[in-house]
Enzyme design. Structure first.
Site, PDB file in Angstrom:
ATOM      1  CG  ASP A  56      -1.956   1.052   1.221  1.00  0.00           C
ATOM      2  OD1 ASP A  56      -2.867   0.950   0.381  1.00  0.00           O
ATOM      3  OD2 ASP A  56      -1.875   1.990   2.045  1.00  0.00           O
ATOM      4  CB  ILE A  57       1.078   4.226  -2.186  1.00  0.00           C
ATOM      5  CG1 ILE A  57       1.523   3.386  -3.388  1.00  0.00           C
ATOM      6  CG2 ILE A  57       1.808   5.576  -2.158  1.00  0.00           C
ATOM      7  CD1 ILE A  57       1.198   3.998  -4.742  1.00  0.00           C
ATOM      8  CG  ASN A  64      -4.655  10.865  -5.234  1.00  0.00           C
ATOM      9  OD1 ASN A  64      -3.773  11.024  -6.075  1.00  0.00           O
ATOM     10  ND2 ASN A  64      -5.319   9.735  -5.119  1.00  0.00           N
ATOM     11  CG  ASP A  73      -4.419   8.553 -12.125  1.00  0.00           C
ATOM     12  OD1 ASP A  73      -4.761   8.015 -11.055  1.00  0.00           O
ATOM     13  OD2 ASP A  73      -5.240   9.003 -12.955  1.00  0.00           O
ATOM     14  CD  GLU A  99      -4.368   3.669  -1.470  1.00  0.00           C
ATOM     15  OE1 GLU A  99      -4.473   3.765  -0.247  1.00  0.00           O
ATOM     16  OE2 GLU A  99      -5.335   3.821  -2.240  1.00  0.00           O
TER      17      GLU A  99
END
Length: 178
Positions: A56-57, A64, A73, A99
């Site tokens: 997971d980021i 964002n 993106d 993500e």
């Protein structure tokens, strides 16, 4: 022969569209579910291990909100490509959702999977990722590692185990592997 070649090419294109994520060019969630079930059957039959990494980021929603979805993106694409460059050709890299990404590592014990996950974590942390506006930034990821059959004897249990370890990594400060 020409008709056969055209149909064959069309089938390949349709299969690619059905199994890959358009944004990241990773395999999609449906393909992931199919492959993990196949890996479990293979591992049961041949009494081998395989591992799963869920990624997971870190702070991606905040990212964002700060930089915009186009930059988000762009970072998703670059993280995906960095992951693909740092695994074996036999490993299956998928976009799990949002993500989150996953890697199925055939014939891989927990120690090897943990080593791979740490390598990926370090590569992502040291990279500069280009944003939509041309600027660059760093991102980090958190990773959870689970191994079949020790951490789960079916797909839902194995995924849940990797997911719990991912959240342990997040709750322990992020940018790490559990």
């Amino acid at each position: 022969i020409i008709k056969y070649l055209i149909k064959s090419r069309d089938f390949e294109q349709q299969y690619k569209l059905a199994t890959t994520d358009g944004l990241t060019d990773l395999y999609n969630h449906r393909y992931f579910q199919e492959q993990i079930r196949m890996q479990i059957e293979h591992s049961k039959r041949y009494e081998t291990e395989f591992s799963l990494i869920i990624i997971d980021i870190d702070f991606f929603k905040k990212f964002n909100d700060s930089f915009g979805h186009q930059s988000g993106d762009a970072v998703l694409r670059q993280v995906a490509q960095t992951i693909k460059k740092n695994v074996r050709a036999t490993d299956i890299v998928c976009r799990y959702g949002g993500e989150e990404m996953s890697i199925i590592l055939p014939s891989t014990d927990n120690k090897e999977a943990y080593f791979t996950a740490n390598k990926i974590c370090e590569k992502i942390a040291e990279n500069k990722f280009k944003l939509a506006n041309g600027k660059s930034t760093n991102v980090t990821i958190s990773l959870g590692v689970a191994t079949f059959p020790a951490d789960g004897e079916n797909a839902p249990d194995l995924i849940e185990s990797a997911d719990k370890k991912l959240y342990e990594a997040k709750n322990s400060g992020r940018n790490q592997v559990k």
